[in-house]
Design a protein around this motif. Structure first.
Motif, short mmCIF file in Angstrom:
data_model
loop_
_atom_site.label_atom_id
_atom_site.label_comp_id
_atom_site.label_asym_id
_atom_site.label_seq_id
_atom_site.Cartn_x
_atom_site.Cartn_y
_atom_site.Cartn_z
N PRO A 104 -1.42 5.95 13.88
CA PRO A 104 -2.23 7.08 14.33
C PRO A 104 -1.38 8.27 14.79
O PRO A 104 -0.38 8.11 15.48
CB PRO A 104 -3.04 6.49 15.49
N GLY A 105 -1.79 9.45 14.35
CA GLY A 105 -1.15 10.67 14.82
C GLY A 105 0.07 11.14 14.04
O GLY A 105 0.56 12.25 14.27
N MET A 106 0.57 10.33 13.10
CA MET A 106 1.79 10.72 12.39
C MET A 106 1.79 10.12 10.99
O MET A 106 1.85 8.90 10.81
CB MET A 106 3.02 10.23 13.16
N LYS A 107 1.70 10.99 10.00
CA LYS A 107 1.69 10.53 8.61
C LYS A 107 3.04 9.96 8.21
O LYS A 107 4.07 10.43 8.68
CB LYS A 107 1.31 11.68 7.67
N PHE A 108 3.01 8.98 7.33
CA PHE A 108 4.26 8.42 6.81
C PHE A 108 4.95 9.51 5.98
O PHE A 108 4.34 10.08 5.07
CB PHE A 108 3.99 7.18 5.94
N PRO A 109 6.21 9.82 6.29
CA PRO A 109 6.91 10.93 5.63
C PRO A 109 7.41 10.59 4.23
O PRO A 109 8.61 10.40 4.00
CB PRO A 109 8.08 11.20 6.58
N ALA A 110 6.48 10.52 3.30
CA ALA A 110 6.85 10.20 1.91
C ALA A 110 5.72 10.69 1.02
O ALA A 110 4.59 10.92 1.49
CB ALA A 110 7.04 8.69 1.74
N SER A 140 0.85 -1.19 0.00
CA SER A 140 0.00 0.00 0.00
C SER A 140 0.89 1.24 0.00
O SER A 140 1.96 1.24 0.59
CB SER A 140 -0.91 0.00 1.23
N PRO A 141 0.45 2.33 -0.66
CA PRO A 141 1.26 3.54 -0.72
C PRO A 141 1.29 4.27 0.62
O PRO A 141 0.52 3.97 1.52
CB PRO A 141 0.56 4.36 -1.80
N ALA A 142 2.18 5.26 0.71
CA ALA A 142 2.38 5.99 1.97
C ALA A 142 1.10 6.59 2.50
O ALA A 142 0.88 6.64 3.71
CB ALA A 142 3.44 7.08 1.77
N ARG A 143 0.20 7.04 1.62
CA ARG A 143 -1.04 7.68 2.07
C ARG A 143 -1.92 6.72 2.88
O ARG A 143 -2.77 7.15 3.66
CB ARG A 143 -1.82 8.25 0.88
N PHE A 144 -1.72 5.41 2.69
CA PHE A 144 -2.50 4.41 3.42
C PHE A 144 -1.63 3.60 4.37
O PHE A 144 -2.01 2.49 4.76
CB PHE A 144 -3.19 3.46 2.45
N ILE A 150 11.24 1.02 8.99
CA ILE A 150 12.03 0.94 10.23
C ILE A 150 12.32 2.34 10.76
O ILE A 150 12.15 2.62 11.95
CB ILE A 150 13.34 0.17 9.99
N GLN A 151 12.75 3.23 9.88
CA GLN A 151 13.05 4.60 10.30
C GLN A 151 11.80 5.31 10.79
O GLN A 151 11.83 6.05 11.78
CB GLN A 151 13.67 5.38 9.14
N TYR A 152 10.68 5.07 10.13
CA TYR A 152 9.41 5.68 10.53
C TYR A 152 9.02 5.24 11.94
O TYR A 152 8.61 6.07 12.77
CB TYR A 152 8.32 5.28 9.53
N LEU A 153 9.17 3.96 12.24
CA LEU A 153 8.81 3.46 13.57
C LEU A 153 9.71 4.07 14.64
O LEU A 153 9.25 4.40 15.75
CB LEU A 153 8.90 1.93 13.61
#
Length: 352
Positions: free
Chosen positions: A62-68, A54-58, A80-83
């Protein structure tokens, strides 16, 4: 530790972090116990080229959008970096190297024992470990005589060391196909399947498949209650040239072999073919032995639960189980809604 917390979250991956977010939002006192040295779940153990379906938008907690970019399909290391950033963003109370070995219930309080020798106390537990730490490989006749290498997809990292090898990947799911296509670039690779691979288009009418899944309600509707598979969801998402690659038999598909022999495998027609490596992309099984002593599991080790709420042991909850409440329950985008639901149930329990 003498302090009795409101909750202990077992597991510091995506499900545990989403649970922590909602526990924190409600002002509850809790800890997240992670078995490994970093709270990134199973992601560091996946193959290097793994790409989200699934793309970053999905693909956000909660509370923090995937930075891409919204239509970008994140890779393993990006997740991994996002977590890691998620923990910092919300300053979640994570304790690493705390593998849980046993849980006991004394009155209305749980005592959680870890391999480090520490004991924690809490009124509730959210088990957020999922199944990805317990890979499953079937036992095939003659396997003990096979002189080649047998591994599970969880042990596969990249195509290095596979050049010019004869490889058989067992399975027809997303991981099996993605690994087989990668290995087919450097080796003679086959998919061993019981049914042909079924591909699902990644983009439909200009939108990612997951857009339509969400619009149609498949992402939240509890199909698991009806024990039926939804055709649009029961297939391998074509992340690029899968259709062309399979059509040109690179890799090819073969009916599942019936047995091993010392130098290879025996196909259903009786043909014996030398094989160097067999990779089982055959999924995972539940593994929560520390919950056995409090009666939270069935005879096969599966949690006795409905929608993440234990049906046998009051105060035990789950987040991150496959099909727990919906099709997306075990995914980055699915653990958030499930965690919110569970924390609401947990609050009601604490107030009683």
């Amino acid at each position: 530790m003498n302090e009795i917390l409101d909750s202990i979250v077992i597991g510091g991956g995506q499900a545990g972090l989403a649970s922590g977010y909602h526990l924190q939002k409600k002002g509850l006192q809790f800890l997240i116990l992670e078995a490994s040295k970093q709270a990134t779940g199973s992601w560091p153990h996946y193959y290097e080229s793994l790409k989200l379906f699934s793309p970053a938008r999905f693909s956000s907690l909660p509370g923090m959008k995937f930075p891409a970019p919204p239509d970008h399909y994140p890779l393993r290391d990006e997740v991994i970096q996002y977590l890691q950033e998620y923990i910092k963003q919300f300053q979640l109370p994570v304790m690493t190297s705390q593998r849980v070995t046993d849980v006991e219930k004394v009155g209305e309080v749980f005592r959680i024992h870890t391999i480090s020798g520490e004991t924690f106390q809490a009124r509730t537990i959210i088990n957020a470990t999922g199944c990805f730490h317990n890979p499953f490989s079937p036992l095939i006749k003659g396997q003990e005589t096979f002189k080649g290498h047998v591994l599970h997809s969880s042990e596969y990292r990249n195509q290095n060391h596979f050049a010019n090898q004869r490889v058989v990947v067992v399975g027809r799911g997303n991981s099996a196909v993605q690994i087989a296509i990668e290995l087919a670039n450097v080796s003679r690779t086959s998919l061993a399947v019981r049914e042909p691979v079924r591909l699902v288009k990644q983009r439909v009418w200009g939108q990612d498949l997951h857009f339509w899944i969400r619009v149609a309600g498949f992402d939240t509707f509890p199909f698991w209650r009806f024990r039926k598979k939804v055709p649009i969801l029961d297939g391998v998402i074509d992340l690029g040239d899968y259709k062309e690659r399979l059509a040109t038999k690179n890799p090819d598909q073969q009916p599942m072999f019936t047995s091993f022999y010392p130098d290879g495998v025996v196909w259903p027609d009786g043909k014996m073919e030398p094989v160097d490596i067999v990779i089982f992309a055959t999924g995972y099984r539940h593994n929560h032995p520390y919950l056995n002593s409090i009666g939270a599991l069935d005879s096969e080790g599966k949690p006795l639960q409905v929608a993440g709420v234990s049906t046998e042991t009051s105060g035990i909850y789950y987040v991150g189980l496959e099909g727990q409440r919906s099709f997306s329950s075990a995914t980055l985008r699915g653990v958030g809604p499930d965690a919110e639901f569970i924390v609401k149930k947990l609050l009601l329990y604490l107030k009683n």
